[in-house]
Scaffold this motif. Sequence first.
Motif, PDB file in Angstrom:
ATOM      1  N   ILE A  30       0.863  -1.178   0.000  1.00 31.58           N
ATOM      2  CA  ILE A  30       0.000   0.000   0.000  1.00 31.58           C
ATOM      3  C   ILE A  30       0.903   1.233   0.000  1.00 31.58           C
ATOM      4  N   VAL A  31       0.635   2.146  -0.922  1.00 34.77           N
ATOM      5  CA  VAL A  31       1.437   3.371  -1.047  1.00 34.77           C
ATOM      6  C   VAL A  31       0.542   4.563  -0.725  1.00 34.77           C
ATOM      7  N   LEU A  32       1.047   5.477   0.086  1.00 32.85           N
ATOM      8  CA  LEU A  32       0.295   6.682   0.430  1.00 32.85           C
ATOM      9  C   LEU A  32       0.616   7.797  -0.565  1.00 32.85           C
ATOM     10  N   ASP A  33      -0.374   8.576  -0.885  1.00 31.02           N
ATOM     11  CA  ASP A  33      -0.217   9.724  -1.783  1.00 31.02           C
ATOM     12  C   ASP A  33       0.275  10.922  -0.961  1.00 31.02           C
ATOM     13  N   THR A  34       1.533  10.881  -0.557  1.00 34.64           N
ATOM     14  CA  THR A  34       2.088  11.894   0.352  1.00 34.64           C
ATOM     15  C   THR A  34       2.316  13.241  -0.320  1.00 34.64           C
ATOM     16  N   ASN A  35       2.204  13.307  -1.628  1.00 31.14           N
ATOM     17  CA  ASN A  35       2.358  14.575  -2.344  1.00 31.14           C
ATOM     18  C   ASN A  35       1.003  15.135  -2.781  1.00 31.14           C
ATOM     19  N   CYS A  36      -0.072  14.478  -2.407  1.00 26.37           N
ATOM     20  CA  CYS A  36      -1.438  14.899  -2.756  1.00 26.37           C
ATOM     21  C   CYS A  36      -1.609  15.093  -4.264  1.00 26.37           C
ATOM     22  N   GLU A  37      -1.091  14.165  -5.023  1.00 26.99           N
ATOM     23  CA  GLU A  37      -1.238  14.250  -6.473  1.00 26.99           C
ATOM     24  C   GLU A  37      -2.593  13.727  -6.933  1.00 26.99           C
ATOM     25  N   ILE A  38      -3.205  12.866  -6.136  1.00 27.05           N
ATOM     26  CA  ILE A  38      -4.519  12.316  -6.473  1.00 27.05           C
ATOM     27  C   ILE A  38      -5.548  12.735  -5.420  1.00 27.05           C
ATOM     28  N   PHE A  39      -5.232  12.504  -4.153  1.00 33.62           N
ATOM     29  CA  PHE A  39      -6.171  12.725  -3.058  1.00 33.62           C
ATOM     30  C   PHE A  39      -5.764  13.937  -2.222  1.00 33.62           C
ATOM     31  N   GLN A  40      -6.760  14.754  -1.865  1.00 31.42           N
ATOM     32  CA  GLN A  40      -6.546  15.876  -0.955  1.00 31.42           C
ATOM     33  C   GLN A  40      -7.454  15.696   0.242  1.00 31.42           C
ATOM     34  N   THR A  41      -6.864  15.494   1.419  1.00 25.45           N
ATOM     35  CA  THR A  41      -7.648  15.452   2.649  1.00 25.45           C
ATOM     36  C   THR A  41      -7.725  16.869   3.210  1.00 25.45           C
ATOM     37  N   MET A  42      -8.771  17.143   3.943  1.00 24.24           N
ATOM     38  CA  MET A  42      -9.016  18.522   4.383  1.00 24.24           C
ATOM     39  C   MET A  42      -8.870  18.736   5.882  1.00 24.24           C
ATOM     40  N   THR A  43      -8.526  17.725   6.645  1.00 28.28           N
ATOM     41  CA  THR A  43      -8.457  17.874   8.088  1.00 28.28           C
ATOM     42  C   THR A  43      -7.160  18.528   8.536  1.00 28.28           C
ATOM     43  N   THR A  44      -7.297  19.454   9.451  1.00 26.82           N
ATOM     44  CA  THR A  44      -6.152  20.055  10.132  1.00 26.82           C
ATOM     45  C   THR A  44      -6.455  20.036  11.629  1.00 26.82           C
ATOM     46  N   GLN A  45      -5.447  20.236  12.435  1.00 24.33           N
ATOM     47  CA  GLN A  45      -5.648  20.232  13.884  1.00 24.33           C
ATOM     48  C   GLN A  45      -6.639  21.318  14.299  1.00 24.33           C
ATOM     49  N   LYS A  46      -6.530  22.494  13.691  1.00 22.24           N
ATOM     50  CA  LYS A  46      -7.456  23.579  14.024  1.00 22.24           C
ATOM     51  C   LYS A  46      -8.887  23.217  13.665  1.00 22.24           C
ATOM     52  N   SER A  47      -9.062  22.605  12.500  1.00 22.10           N
ATOM     53  CA  SER A  47     -10.425  22.283  12.086  1.00 22.10           C
ATOM     54  C   SER A  47     -11.043  21.202  12.971  1.00 22.10           C
ATOM     55  N   LEU A  48     -10.231  20.320  13.529  1.00 23.91           N
ATOM     56  CA  LEU A  48     -10.763  19.330  14.461  1.00 23.91           C
ATOM     57  C   LEU A  48     -11.250  19.998  15.748  1.00 23.91           C
ATOM     58  N   LYS A  49     -10.564  21.051  16.165  1.00 26.73           N
ATOM     59  CA  LYS A  49     -11.030  21.803  17.341  1.00 26.73           C
ATOM     60  C   LYS A  49     -12.366  22.464  17.044  1.00 26.73           C
ATOM     61  N   GLU A  50     -12.500  23.010  15.825  1.00 25.21           N
ATOM     62  CA  GLU A  50     -13.770  23.631  15.441  1.00 25.21           C
ATOM     63  C   GLU A  50     -14.878  22.575  15.369  1.00 25.21           C
ATOM     64  N   LEU A  51     -14.547  21.381  14.901  1.00 25.93           N
ATOM     65  CA  LEU A  51     -15.527  20.300  14.840  1.00 25.93           C
ATOM     66  C   LEU A  51     -16.018  19.974  16.241  1.00 25.93           C
ATOM     67  N   SER A  52     -15.101  19.888  17.175  1.00 22.61           N
ATOM     68  CA  SER A  52     -15.482  19.592  18.556  1.00 22.61           C
ATOM     69  C   SER A  52     -16.429  20.667  19.090  1.00 22.61           C
ATOM     70  N   LYS A  53     -16.104  21.931  18.838  1.00 23.58           N
ATOM     71  CA  LYS A  53     -16.994  23.022  19.258  1.00 23.58           C
ATOM     72  C   LYS A  53     -18.351  22.893  18.576  1.00 23.58           C
ATOM     73  N   PHE A  54     -18.314  22.630  17.285  1.00 19.16           N
ATOM     74  CA  PHE A  54     -19.531  22.532  16.483  1.00 19.16           C
ATOM     75  C   PHE A  54     -20.459  21.451  17.031  1.00 19.16           C
ATOM     76  N   ILE A  55     -19.916  20.304  17.352  1.00 20.30           N
ATOM     77  CA  ILE A  55     -20.723  19.178  17.833  1.00 20.30           C
ATOM     78  C   ILE A  55     -21.139  19.351  19.289  1.00 20.30           C
ATOM     79  N   ASN A  56     -20.220  19.837  20.124  1.00 27.34           N
ATOM     80  CA  ASN A  56     -20.459  19.803  21.568  1.00 27.34           C
ATOM     81  C   ASN A  56     -20.951  21.103  22.197  1.00 27.34           C
ATOM     82  N   LEU A  57     -20.666  22.226  21.580  1.00 27.02           N
ATOM     83  CA  LEU A  57     -20.938  23.488  22.262  1.00 27.02           C
ATOM     84  C   LEU A  57     -21.973  24.391  21.604  1.00 27.02           C
ATOM     85  N   GLU A  58     -22.173  24.234  20.297  1.00 28.27           N
ATOM     86  CA  GLU A  58     -23.063  25.172  19.623  1.00 28.27           C
ATOM     87  C   GLU A  58     -24.523  24.835  19.867  1.00 28.27           C
TER      88      GLU A  58
END
Length: 172
Positions: free
Chosen positions: A78-106
């Motif tokens: 299994i080879v990972l697309d570490t240069n994002c030539e095919i797949f682009q994931t959108m998660t960042t540490q900051k966005s996970l914090k916003e997700l937590s707020k979104f689910i738990n606090l809003e």
Amino acid sequence: ADRLCSPDHQQASNFKKTNQGYNYLNCGGIMGKTKNILNIISEVQNTASHDRNFKNKQYSWSNQYLWTKVFLSKKFDIVLDTNCEIFQTMTTQKSLKELSKFINLELPLDQNEDLYKRQSLQNTLNDMLVEVEISETGRLVNKSTNSNPCHIHFNSKIHKITMFMEPFVKLF
């Protein structure tokens, strides 16, 4: 590949570090020969069975965790697309914090409120756009790798909502 090792962050040390920072498996998209993929899926199912029967129940609910275990077993090429030539994931540490707020606090939306005006969504979108942009020709550009991935994976609930916001909505 992804920038975050999720859900089991303790597995991070088992991955090779890259200059781009996309070091970790993300099972949001796979490509390969059907026979190979079916063999890997069979191993993922076996891993899930094994985990449910033994000690690792904490993450056995997660397909990401199960695929990571199979990847790290090195039973398959299994080879990972570490240069994002095919797949682009959108998660960042900051966005996970916003997700937590979104689910738990809003608070729930009131009748006249526009979900897309929520600050958590705006913060997440702004964080994602630090990493990517849409070119004048309508192609996604990863600013870190200077690649043009053709598949965007919106990793979490909050990311899936942002896919219907500018600039992503104009890609559809």
